[in-house]
Design a protein around this motif. Sequence first.
Motif, short mmCIF file in Angstrom:
data_model
loop_
_atom_site.label_atom_id
_atom_site.label_comp_id
_atom_site.label_asym_id
_atom_site.label_seq_id
_atom_site.Cartn_x
_atom_site.Cartn_y
_atom_site.Cartn_z
N GLY A 123 0.77 -1.24 0.00
CA GLY A 123 0.00 0.00 0.00
C GLY A 123 0.80 1.29 0.00
N ALA A 124 2.11 1.22 -0.27
CA ALA A 124 2.94 2.43 -0.25
C ALA A 124 2.67 3.29 -1.48
N SER A 125 2.43 4.56 -1.25
CA SER A 125 2.31 5.53 -2.35
C SER A 125 3.69 6.11 -2.62
N GLU A 126 3.77 7.00 -3.62
CA GLU A 126 5.06 7.63 -3.93
C GLU A 126 5.58 8.45 -2.75
N ALA A 127 4.67 9.07 -2.02
CA ALA A 127 5.07 9.89 -0.87
C ALA A 127 5.54 9.04 0.30
N LEU A 128 4.95 7.85 0.49
CA LEU A 128 5.27 7.01 1.64
C LEU A 128 6.46 6.09 1.40
N MET A 129 6.76 5.77 0.15
CA MET A 129 7.82 4.81 -0.18
C MET A 129 9.18 5.20 0.42
N PRO A 130 9.66 6.45 0.25
CA PRO A 130 10.98 6.78 0.82
C PRO A 130 11.03 6.63 2.34
N LEU A 131 9.95 6.99 3.01
CA LEU A 131 9.92 6.86 4.47
C LEU A 131 9.98 5.40 4.90
N ALA A 132 9.21 4.54 4.24
CA ALA A 132 9.22 3.11 4.56
C ALA A 132 10.60 2.51 4.32
#
Length: 458
Positions: A123-132
């Motif tokens: 469920g990672a979006s482009e905005a959440l991917m770097p943080l994860a």
Amino acid sequence: MNEFLEGKIKAVYVRYLSAAFGSALITSIYSVVDMAMVGQYQGSDGTAALAVVAPIWNIIYSFGLLMGIGGSVLFSTVKGRKKSTAEIEDDYFTAAVIGSIILAIFSWVGLILFEQPLLQVFGASEALMPLAQQYLLPVKFVLPLFLFNQMLAAFLRNDGSPRLATTAILAGGVFNMFADYLFVFTLDLGIFGAGLATAIGSGISFLLLLTHFLTKKNTLIIRKPTNILKKLKEITVVGFSTFFVDVAMGIITILFNRQIMRYLGTDALSIYGVIVNISTFVQCCAYSVGQAAQPIISVNFGARQGNRIRETLKYALGSAGFFSLFWMVLSLAMPLLLIKVFMEPSQEIIRMAPTIIRSYSLSFIFLPFNIFATYYFQAVMKPKAAFVISITRGLVISGSLIFLLPTVFSPSSLWLVMPITELLTAIGGVLLMKRYTDQLPNQSGIKEAKKKEGLFSS
């Protein structure tokens, strides 16, 4: 094993419950403290990113429980039989270690090679991917330790060292709490610092668990096993239901993540991230009940001590009932307090959160019983019943409702998926538990049963 067969059940159960509760609670604190610190530092995006990572923890922990619970149940059951030998017991421990190594390598390689596709599926979006990815960077270096910690803790509880198992997990968890603040805020490392604290904490727990093998109490020995494939199959069959409880949580989290992003957006996903952590606490309370009762029940099942099993069951159900009421009442009464522990909420989240948390938390009244039921069926060697409970709860009902309810009713009906699932599962669990408990031998029939089996002569 004498305390399991001859000690006062209440005293033994309380001692094991206190140890198992501490161990299970601290295990959950790894992810909970991470989310609280990251949410305060980076806001709702940080909380949502850790919700995306949550299925990875479910998968890793489930592999550890598969080998740990499956192997230790068999280990304790054969110890309860007078005809068992140390070689047979050690075969199950050795097989569990070998199985854990295989699963650890599989998980490690899989995450390293397919990290980004996996996070996208979760469920990672482009905005959440770097943080994860920042969070997972240090975790990847020690990933197998999380699996081994679960496996070893299960065997230590069945080998008479529940306090050491708790101390080891507690030490790693306490370090994680203090290091989270140091790394995230003081050193300004953000979400990467939370992952680093978690990674180091797992290493501390692992080293302390290994000290059991230096004590006189240790009966766990690695030796060349016989029929390794057969024993791995037995361990997998017995441990599968506990394994699937965590795998299912991961699957359901993925499905929820995707449906929430489809219908409700990032704010709702960040609230669900908080719910996942609250639910983790509830599940860990349920795990502690199962882990406390399982060694007692397994050994007495091997010795055909039916009345001692029934007495253990009575205390376990009482404990599960207490945890059910505690978490449901807390969630219904103080939903915004729970939100504020994990993030600095926006006005929109403050508006949405109470209804969402109160709806979902209705599931907590049944969740501890349903998880304990899988441990109970495993301990009395009814893996098919445990499988039915875990697969029905974890995939069949919940998976269907996640897609059905928002289509037929409204997107907000997603929050009723788990209350309906847990209720239906509990009905089936009660019926199966009554059936198999009624089949246990009465105390008066033990000697005759043992004579017939040749376990001892009068």
